[in-house]
Design an enzyme around this catalytic site. Structure first.
Site, mmCIF file in Angstrom:
data_model
loop_
_atom_site.group_PDB
_atom_site.id
_atom_site.type_symbol
_atom_site.label_atom_id
_atom_site.label_comp_id
_atom_site.label_asym_id
_atom_site.label_seq_id
_atom_site.Cartn_x
_atom_site.Cartn_y
_atom_site.Cartn_z
ATOM 1 N N SER A 185 -8.165 2.061 -3.965
ATOM 2 C CA SER A 185 -8.069 0.990 -2.973
ATOM 3 C C SER A 185 -8.598 -0.332 -3.498
ATOM 4 O O SER A 185 -8.595 -1.339 -2.789
ATOM 5 C CB SER A 185 -8.852 1.379 -1.719
ATOM 6 O OG SER A 185 -10.242 1.430 -1.996
ATOM 7 N N THR A 227 -11.121 -0.543 0.478
ATOM 8 C CA THR A 227 -11.617 -1.843 0.060
ATOM 9 C C THR A 227 -13.089 -1.613 -0.162
ATOM 10 O O THR A 227 -13.648 -0.680 0.390
ATOM 11 C CB THR A 227 -11.462 -2.858 1.227
ATOM 12 O OG1 THR A 227 -10.083 -3.135 1.432
ATOM 13 C CG2 THR A 227 -12.181 -4.173 0.994
ATOM 14 N N THR A 231 -10.338 -5.803 -2.995
ATOM 15 C CA THR A 231 -9.390 -4.780 -2.541
ATOM 16 C C THR A 231 -8.050 -4.883 -3.258
ATOM 17 O O THR A 231 -7.710 -5.951 -3.794
ATOM 18 C CB THR A 231 -9.132 -4.961 -1.026
ATOM 19 O OG1 THR A 231 -8.369 -3.858 -0.532
ATOM 20 C CG2 THR A 231 -8.383 -6.249 -0.726
ATOM 21 N N ARG A 287 1.861 -10.253 0.242
ATOM 22 C CA ARG A 287 1.058 -10.039 1.461
ATOM 23 C C ARG A 287 -0.432 -10.221 1.140
ATOM 24 O O ARG A 287 -0.946 -9.711 0.161
ATOM 25 C CB ARG A 287 1.313 -8.638 2.019
ATOM 26 C CG ARG A 287 0.440 -8.261 3.218
ATOM 27 C CD ARG A 287 -0.821 -7.520 2.826
ATOM 28 N NE ARG A 287 -1.557 -7.012 3.978
ATOM 29 C CZ ARG A 287 -2.797 -6.531 3.915
ATOM 30 N NH1 ARG A 287 -3.433 -6.485 2.771
ATOM 31 N NH2 ARG A 287 -3.397 -6.087 4.997
ATOM 32 N N THR A 332 -13.550 -3.722 6.314
ATOM 33 C CA THR A 332 -12.516 -2.946 5.631
ATOM 34 C C THR A 332 -11.579 -2.412 6.714
ATOM 35 O O THR A 332 -11.940 -2.373 7.891
ATOM 36 C CB THR A 332 -13.111 -1.755 4.836
ATOM 37 O OG1 THR A 332 -13.787 -0.873 5.735
ATOM 38 C CG2 THR A 332 -14.074 -2.210 3.762
ATOM 39 N N GLY A 333 -10.409 -1.966 6.294
ATOM 40 C CA GLY A 333 -9.444 -1.453 7.267
ATOM 41 C C GLY A 333 -8.260 -2.383 7.403
ATOM 42 O O GLY A 333 -8.053 -3.267 6.557
HETATM 43 N N1 ASP Z 1 -8.717 -4.897 4.680
HETATM 44 C C1 ASP Z 1 -7.886 -4.650 3.542
HETATM 45 C C2 ASP Z 1 -6.610 -5.412 3.686
HETATM 46 O O1 ASP Z 1 -6.100 -5.485 4.791
HETATM 47 C C3 ASP Z 1 -7.506 -3.244 3.346
HETATM 48 C C4 ASP Z 1 -8.561 -2.246 3.586
HETATM 49 O O2 ASP Z 1 -9.706 -2.567 3.791
HETATM 50 O O3 ASP Z 1 -8.246 -1.078 3.561
HETATM 51 O O4 ASP Z 1 -6.064 -5.841 2.706
#
Ligand code: ASP
Length: 354
Positions: free
Chosen positions: A84, A206, A224, A234, A257-258
């Site tokens: 990630s 991330t 990330t 993106r 994160t997320g």
């Molecule tokens: N927040 C990160 C993103 O949207 C991805 C992640 O944290 O999993 O790029």
């Protein structure tokens, strides 16, 4: 050249020389005035156990919090098994790894970031260079890569076989109508790579890391490879100051994160810091951020049958006093902490149980 431009360039040169020499570029006056309350302390997302240990080791030697957190997350960026972040990160829909990162330095309230950066495995170091060696905050894509090259960063292929094979499996199972065929006997492998709900849960990851150093100064970083299989170009929340991270040297730091799209439309890291300034504890502030994401998630396709988010977002925060917390929308995720004694994983708060 105007005086202010010359002064800026002189200062930037001094800052750059200090950074190259491996020293903090923090002016002595700021160091002297900083309060040591609450530190040293390092927190990170749950994949950051090694990162908090490394960051604390560096901070214990007297380094600036920013030196610590960047050295910490470099471990994840360099690790092919962390799919990630950095090298070995899951690629975009074209099979190309594109990285996002941002850093923020509390004492002088400066930030730097890169987005959609290809071929450089430590975007957090490039983000720091943007902060220290440009008059800008965010560089993206080809421009970010050219900037990194100019500073001697080496280009390399970031796609490992493991990540390429995961991408290929995704691509071959996308549709029965296209010309990409899964391996014989693999036609039901869409189950392995997630159904309609799971992709939002699974293909995120991330590392965020925040720290208070021995002088009581606060800095943070988020880095990330973003959402797997994203459209090329993106950009998520991670490199966006105020969304994927934020710090205020007088208050604290926060990061996320997320699913970045959900956080980008409500900029929760700056909100968490401001809620802490107004008196909320780190946990209250992180939970308030989770509720805000839920409240702003209005699209039916991103909700389960009870209207709850079909994805997860987690927040991490520490305050100047050395209090810290994490909270997620879903389930009890762990986060990493080092308070000067040992590195450990602690349970985070959450809104809903799966
Ligand atoms: N927040 C990160 C993103 O949207 C991805 C992640 O944290 O999993 O790029």
């Amino acid at each position: 050249m105007s005086t202010s431009r010359r002064t800026f360039l002189q200062r930037a040169a001094a800052v750059g020389a200090a950074a190259l020499a491996g020293h903090s570029f923090l002016p002595a006056s700021l160091k002297a005035s900083a309060r040591a309350a609450g530190g040293p302390l390092v927190i990170a997302s749950g994949n950051g156990l090694a990162a908090v240990a490394k960051a604390m080791e560096i901070i214990q030697q007297g380094s600036d919090a920013l030196d610590g957190v960047i050295a910490g997350v470099n471990i994840n960026e360099n690790d092919p098994n962390d799919v990630s972040v950095g090298y070995g990160g899951l690629p975009n829909e074209d099979g190309v790894v594109e990285l996002d990162s941002a850093v923020m330095h509390g004492p002088n309230h400066m930030a730097g970031a890169v987005a959609s950066l290809r071929n450089i495995k430590n975007p957090s170091k490039v983000a720091r260079m943007v902060m220290e060696r440009t008059d800008h905050v965010l560089l993206v894509g080809e421009g970010a890569l050219r900037f990194a090259r100019a500073h001697g960063f080496k280009e390399e292929d970031l796609l490992t076989d493991r990540s390429r094979e995961a991408w290929l499996k995704w691509k071959e199972n996308m549709s029965k109508e296209d010309a990409w065929l899964p391996a014989h006997g693999d036609s039901d492998s869409a189950k392995d790579i997630g159904d309609l709900f799971e992709p939002y849960m699974k293909y995120t990851g991330t590392i965020h890391c925040s720290a208070i150093d021995k002088q009581g100064n606060i800095s943070c970083v988020t880095t990330t490879s973003g959402l797997a299989w994203k459209i090329s170009g993106r950009v998520g929340d991670s490199p966006i100051i105020g969304a994927g991270l934020y710090c205020d040297n007088e208050v604290g730091a926060a990061g996320s994160t997320g699913r970045g799209e959900a956080n980008l439309i409500s900029c929760n890291s700056v909100m968490i810091v401001e809620w802490m300034r107004a008196g909320k504890s780190p946990e209250e502030a992180c939970l308030t951020a989770c509720k805000r994401v839920v409240e702003k998630n209005r699209q039916r396709r991103l909700q389960d049958d009870q209207g709850r988010p079909a994805f997860n977002v987690s927040f991490y925060a520490l305050n100047k006093k050395g209090e810290h917390a994490s909270a997620s929308i879903w389930d009890q995720k762990q986060y990493a902490v080092h308070d000067g004694t040992s590195a450990r994983l602690l349970p985070g708060a959450y809104l809903y149980k799966k």
